[in-house]
Scaffold this active site. Structure first.
Site, short mmCIF file in Angstrom:
data_model
loop_
_atom_site.label_atom_id
_atom_site.label_comp_id
_atom_site.label_asym_id
_atom_site.label_seq_id
_atom_site.Cartn_x
_atom_site.Cartn_y
_atom_site.Cartn_z
N ARG A 1 0.97 -1.19 -0.10
CA ARG A 1 -0.03 -0.17 -0.02
C ARG A 1 0.87 1.41 -0.03
O ARG A 1 1.87 1.20 0.56
CB ARG A 1 -0.93 0.17 1.26
CG ARG A 1 -2.12 -0.99 1.32
CD ARG A 1 -3.08 -0.59 0.15
NE ARG A 1 -4.27 -1.38 0.31
CZ ARG A 1 -4.68 -2.47 -0.34
NH1 ARG A 1 -3.58 -3.13 -1.28
NH2 ARG A 1 -5.43 -3.42 -0.35
N ASP B 1 4.41 0.08 -7.04
CA ASP B 1 3.08 -0.45 -7.80
C ASP B 1 1.68 0.11 -7.12
O ASP B 1 0.81 0.11 -7.66
CB ASP B 1 2.94 -1.84 -7.61
CG ASP B 1 1.69 -2.55 -8.60
OD1 ASP B 1 1.51 -2.01 -9.73
OD2 ASP B 1 0.97 -3.21 -7.95
N GLU C 1 -4.02 7.32 -5.52
CA GLU C 1 -4.14 6.60 -6.96
C GLU C 1 -5.52 6.88 -7.63
O GLU C 1 -6.54 7.45 -7.09
CB GLU C 1 -4.26 5.25 -6.55
CG GLU C 1 -2.85 4.59 -6.22
CD GLU C 1 -2.85 2.95 -5.80
OE1 GLU C 1 -3.85 2.46 -6.21
OE2 GLU C 1 -1.84 2.56 -5.35
N HIS D 1 -0.84 -0.01 -10.03
CA HIS D 1 -1.39 -1.01 -9.18
C HIS D 1 -1.77 -2.26 -10.10
O HIS D 1 -3.10 -2.53 -9.83
CB HIS D 1 -2.38 -0.35 -8.54
CG HIS D 1 -2.86 -0.88 -7.10
ND1 HIS D 1 -3.27 -0.25 -5.91
CD2 HIS D 1 -2.78 -2.34 -6.78
CE1 HIS D 1 -3.56 -1.22 -5.04
NE2 HIS D 1 -3.27 -2.09 -5.40
#
Length: 362
Positions: A275, A299, A304, A323
């Site tokens: 996260r 990632d 986001e 992600h």
């Protein structure tokens, strides 16, 4: 066509899970994500006691594509009626405010491994009676491979090659080897365990920082030594690669901030597939700009989609992926198989997999 190795109904009728003589009560199951109809049908086949509905339906025929516009989402009264009847919810994410409508809900099976969103939104405050289970274990193959790809990306200088190819620049450079290098996993769940085995196969030394260092499970033999969180900075000073694979909790938020980045080697690489909140992003950007660490493969991010204005897009020593570390063509199959297994356990009143501990937060 449904994959041949997906569990069939005949494989699941154990311990009276499909014994309608023991109970005639109908269990309403609501699928709240874009799961293919062939997998929804497999859920229906588990038992005649199940009444399975889906919030999303396909707008078009065929199995190709995963575009949002290919799906229709039920809204308004139709959606409220589905939640009002649901006893079991199979979902990626939904607004916790919907719990006011879902008065009959008893169990939520997440199609994701993380449950931090729901706990931050107060799910257990509103409904302490709810059972919450995750899809932990479904992602271990693709994400472990993504971790390995991230490590090799920096070890072999793939970032330099991609940048030079875009400008038609022929520049010789020397790659490195991962053999003999130390990788430290912060967190050691199913994803880290498989990734550790892959790293060990390449001759890397593996260490891990985790809360329960005394708890041993299969896959722990790949780890040279476990450390408690209090020793994090000490381990970071020795690691060549640091992989964040811990859940987001109040204890892990900003677990990598300026002091930790200062502890790391200048040649070290940070990999985050967990996260974004585990990392102090401004501190990381500063460390990358100043050369305090070699690079970062990210990632996940604090916001986001990653804003276009973020400096992370432009830094040459950063690998940005949107992600997608867990994405793969087998996701629906694997998560459905896990849900069906848990559904049979639920119907048979047996212990279930991946139950979220309200106190630990995962």
């Amino acid at each position: 066509m449904v994959a041949d190795n997906l569990t069939s109904r005949s494989d699941l009728n154990t311990n009276g899970a499909d014994d309608t003589s023991s109970s005639e009560r109908v269990i309403n199951v609501l699928v709240n994500f874009t799961l293919g109809e062939q997998f929804v049908d497999l859920i229906r086949e588990v038992s005649p006691r199940l009444d399975v509905s889906q919030v999303y339906t396909r707008n078009i025929e065929g199995d190709g594509g995963f575009r949002d516009e290919d799906w229709h989402k039920k809204e308004g009264d139709e959606l409220d009626a589905l939640f009002a009847e649901a006893e079991v919810l199979f979902t990626f994410r939904f607004p916790v405010a919907w719990l006011a409508t879902a008065t009959r809900l008893k169990w939520i099976q997440l199609a994701s491994a993380g449950s931090d969103f729901y706990q931050r939104e107060g799910l257990f405050v509103q409904r302490p009676d709810l059972l919450l289970t995750t899809a932990s274990g479904v992602h271990e193959v693709p994400i472990s491979e993504h971790i390995l790809a991230s490590i090799l990306h920096f070890s072999r200088g793939i970032n330099t090659a991609v940048r030079n190819q875009a400008t038609h620049k022929w520049e010789s450079y020397r790659g490195d080897e991962v053999q003999g290098k130390m990788v430290c996993f912060v967190g050691y769940g199913p994803i880290a365990r498989r990734a550790a085995t892959l790293c060990q196969a390449l001759g890397m030394r593996v260490t891990s920082v985790r809360a329960s260092i005394a708890e041993q499970q299969p896959g722990f033999e790949a780890v040279e030594r476990f450390y408690p969180p209090a020793d994090l900075n000490q381990v970071l000073a020795e690691a060549d690669y640091v992989v964040l694979a811990a859940p987001r909790t109040t204890q892990t938020e900003n677990i990598i901030s300026a002091p930790q980045l200062d502890s790391m080697k200048e040649t070290a690489v940070l990999v985050n597939i967990s996260r974004g909140a585990l990392v102090d992003e401004p501190a990381l950007i500063h460390a990358l700009r100043e050369g305090k660490i070699k690079g970062a493969a990210l990632d996940v991010f604090t916001e986001e989609p990653l804003p276009e204005s973020s400096p992370l897009w432009e830094l040459p020593n950063v690998l940005v992926t949107p992600h997608i570390a867990g994405s793969n063509p087998h996701y629906d199959e694997r998560v459905t198989k896990l849900f069906i297994d848990n559904l049979c356990r639920y119907m048979a009143n047996e212990p279930m997999r991946n139950v979220v501990d309200k106190n630990r937060g995962y």
